[in-house]
Design a protein around this motif. Structure first.
Motif, short mmCIF file in Angstrom:
data_model
loop_
_atom_site.label_atom_id
_atom_site.label_comp_id
_atom_site.label_asym_id
_atom_site.label_seq_id
_atom_site.Cartn_x
_atom_site.Cartn_y
_atom_site.Cartn_z
N ALA A 100 4.17 5.92 -5.45
CA ALA A 100 4.83 5.72 -6.71
C ALA A 100 3.48 6.23 -7.13
CB ALA A 100 4.77 4.33 -7.13
N ASP A 101 2.09 7.16 -7.04
CA ASP A 101 0.79 7.56 -7.09
C ASP A 101 0.27 6.21 -8.14
OD1 ASP A 101 1.62 9.74 -6.01
OD2 ASP A 101 2.95 10.84 -7.66
N ALA A 102 0.07 4.88 -8.06
CA ALA A 102 0.02 3.81 -9.05
C ALA A 102 -1.40 4.11 -9.08
CB ALA A 102 0.57 2.70 -8.86
N ALA A 103 -2.39 4.62 -7.82
CA ALA A 103 -3.82 4.48 -6.96
C ALA A 103 -4.00 5.68 -8.19
CB ALA A 103 -3.62 4.46 -5.97
N GLU A 104 -5.35 5.81 -8.62
CA GLU A 104 -5.66 7.17 -9.52
C GLU A 104 -6.53 7.97 -8.58
OE1 GLU A 104 -8.45 5.13 -12.84
OE2 GLU A 104 -6.22 4.35 -14.02
N VAL A 146 0.96 -1.26 -0.03
CA VAL A 146 0.10 -0.12 0.32
C VAL A 146 1.18 0.76 -0.17
CG1 VAL A 146 -1.27 1.18 1.20
CG2 VAL A 146 -1.73 -1.11 1.05
N PHE A 147 1.99 1.06 0.72
CA PHE A 147 2.87 2.75 0.94
C PHE A 147 3.51 3.07 -0.58
CE2 PHE A 147 7.29 3.27 0.92
CZ PHE A 147 7.57 4.73 1.47
N SER A 148 3.65 1.99 -1.20
CA SER A 148 4.52 1.79 -2.68
C SER A 148 3.69 2.02 -3.59
CB SER A 148 4.74 0.55 -2.99
OG SER A 148 6.29 -0.23 -2.02
N LEU A 149 2.27 1.88 -3.82
CA LEU A 149 0.98 2.37 -4.48
C LEU A 149 1.12 3.50 -3.70
CD1 LEU A 149 -1.83 -0.49 -4.01
CD2 LEU A 149 -0.19 0.61 -5.84
#
Length: 439
Positions: free
Chosen positions: A76-80, A70-73
């Motif tokens: 890295a701005d991976a969640a919209e 979850v931290f990495s998501l």
């Protein structure tokens, strides 16, 4: 093992306290805390608290990979957007719930670690991939360095944890991993400390996303406030004394009165200059609301139309999208106005400005491209520094881009500037997806 717990738990507390409003910081603290309880569980086991130790070990094994991913998501701005991000968080919890149910109905330790590896390995590997790609995709040199440092601190240790704990436990549940993992924990701490002294990226605050401009902006803001107050007081004394002297002079002494007027005009000019400096360097307090970006841009262009036309500058506006974002309309308008003024100053003999509102891979982008003189590559990294001048007329005292940077940083967005000598400069304001209310 107690050192393992103290080191990671302390890091978690510092990261959380340093910037509780930053979501990536909160999740970094979360996974550091969950990782630290592995050391505490062994201490409890050695002292005969077997049930408590087993509970902590379960949370250590299952919650840590969840927290890391979850931290990495988020980092890295991976969640919209927020809704998508919440769906990701809930979906990623499913393996943990399954492991909890399995633990209640079975005490087969070997199968526990087999099932654990089945989903935790992808969690760790995807996390490493996201962190590495966040470095690769970042174009802002300041943020790229910060992301690189975060990656070299976190990724090697995550891979070591995957190999020496999760994979090793499948081969041998009684495998003693700590001697191996401790090497990587010490590596991460040493690298973090070295980066603190060399770059101030983590500093005593240990921010994963520490912005090197923040301390500079705070210092300049405080200095500008003090300077503004002092100069206003002193100029006030000069103005009063000048008025008193004028009243004492005979009506026929026109030359002396002219000199007094010059002093008065100079005093007023200095007061106005200090007010302008202070207004752009004081700490920004945002009042966020729904902002229709296209309308804001159109209004600002109309306000600057006469000035730009007077300089022989033509403006073309292109709107690929018409988004509504969460932001402070006043400060966004002022920031955009600063970009227009900077562009006009780069074209003393006239030229062309292209304003574009378009989709960006991370959200929404508002850009201003000029056909001016451009900025040399060796100066490009300094353009956001307070009082830095790239050689233009400098009527904004080198504070315009610092103000823009400050507004965007406070808004949870970012400002990016690229330039090529002789071909012009492109300044972009980028808002992340979580700030978009309507596409």
């Amino acid at each position: 093992m107690l050192f393992y717990f103290i080191a990671l738990f302390t890091a978690a507390v510092i990261v959380w306290l340093n910037n509780r409003r930053n979501e990536s910081n909160r999740w970094a603290a979360y996974f550091l805390c969950s990782a630290s309880i592995g050391g505490l569980s062994d201490v409890l086991m050695e002292n005969g608290f077997y049930h408590a130790a087993n509970v902590l070990q379960f949370f250590n094994y299952t919650v840590t990979p969840y927290g890391v991913l979850v931290f990495s998501l988020i980092y890295a701005d991976a969640a919209e957007d927020r809704r998508t991000r919440w769906k990701h968080k809930i979906f990623l919890l499913l393996p943990l719930l399954f492991m909890g149910a399995y633990e209640l109905v079975s005490d087969n330790e070997q199968w526990f670690f087999n099932l654990l590896l089945l989903w935790s390995a992808p969690y760790y590997l995807i996390s490493c991939y996201l962190l590495i790609m966040s470095v690769w995709r970042e174009r802002d040199t300041r943020l790229k360095r910060n992301r690189f440092i975060t990656t070299i601190i976190v990724v090697p240790t995550l891979l070591a944890v995957l190999f020496f704990i999760y994979m090793a436990k499948v081969v041998s549940p009684d495998f003693e991993f700590f001697n191996y993992i401790s090497v990587f924990i010490i590596y991460s701490l040493v690298v973090a400390l070295l980066c603190t002294f060399m770059y101030g990226v983590l500093g005593v605050k240990l921010r994963f996303e520490h912005d090197p401009m923040e301390s500079t902006m705070r210092a300049v803001s405080t200095g500008a406030s003090m300077l503004n107050h002092t100069i206003k007081n002193e100029i006030g004394k000069i103005a009063i004394s000048t008025e008193n002297l004028k009243s004492l002079l005979p009506e026929t002494n026109e030359q002396s009165k002219q000199h007094m007027q010059i002093i008065m005009n100079a005093s007023n000019h200095m007061l106005e200059m200090m007010s302008r400096i202070h207004s752009q360097m004081k700490d920004i307090v945002l009042k966020e609301e729904a902002v229709q970006l296209m309308d804001l841009v159109e209004t600002s262009l109309v306000q600057h139309e006469a000035l730009l036309n007077g300089k022989g500058i033509t403006v073309e506006a292109v709107y690929d999208i018409t988004p509504v974002i969460q932001g402070d309309a006043v400060h966004i308008s002022e920031a955009f106005g600063n970009l227009l003024m900077n562009a006009s100053e780069a074209m003393p003999n006239g030229g062309r400005i292209e304003v574009m509102l378009s989709a960006h891979k991370n959200g929404v982008e508002l850009s201003v491209q000029d056909s001016g003189i451009g900025i040399p590559a060796d100066k490009l990294s300094q353009v956001f520094d307070p009082f830095f001048s790239s050689g233009k007329s400098g009527r904004n005292f080198g504070l315009g881009l610092s103000y823009v940077y400050n507004v965007m940083q406070k808004s949870g967005a970012k400002a990016v500037l690229t330039s090529e000598v002789g071909k012009g400069t492109r300044a972009a304001l980028i808002w992340p997806r979580k700030k978009i209310l309507e596409d």
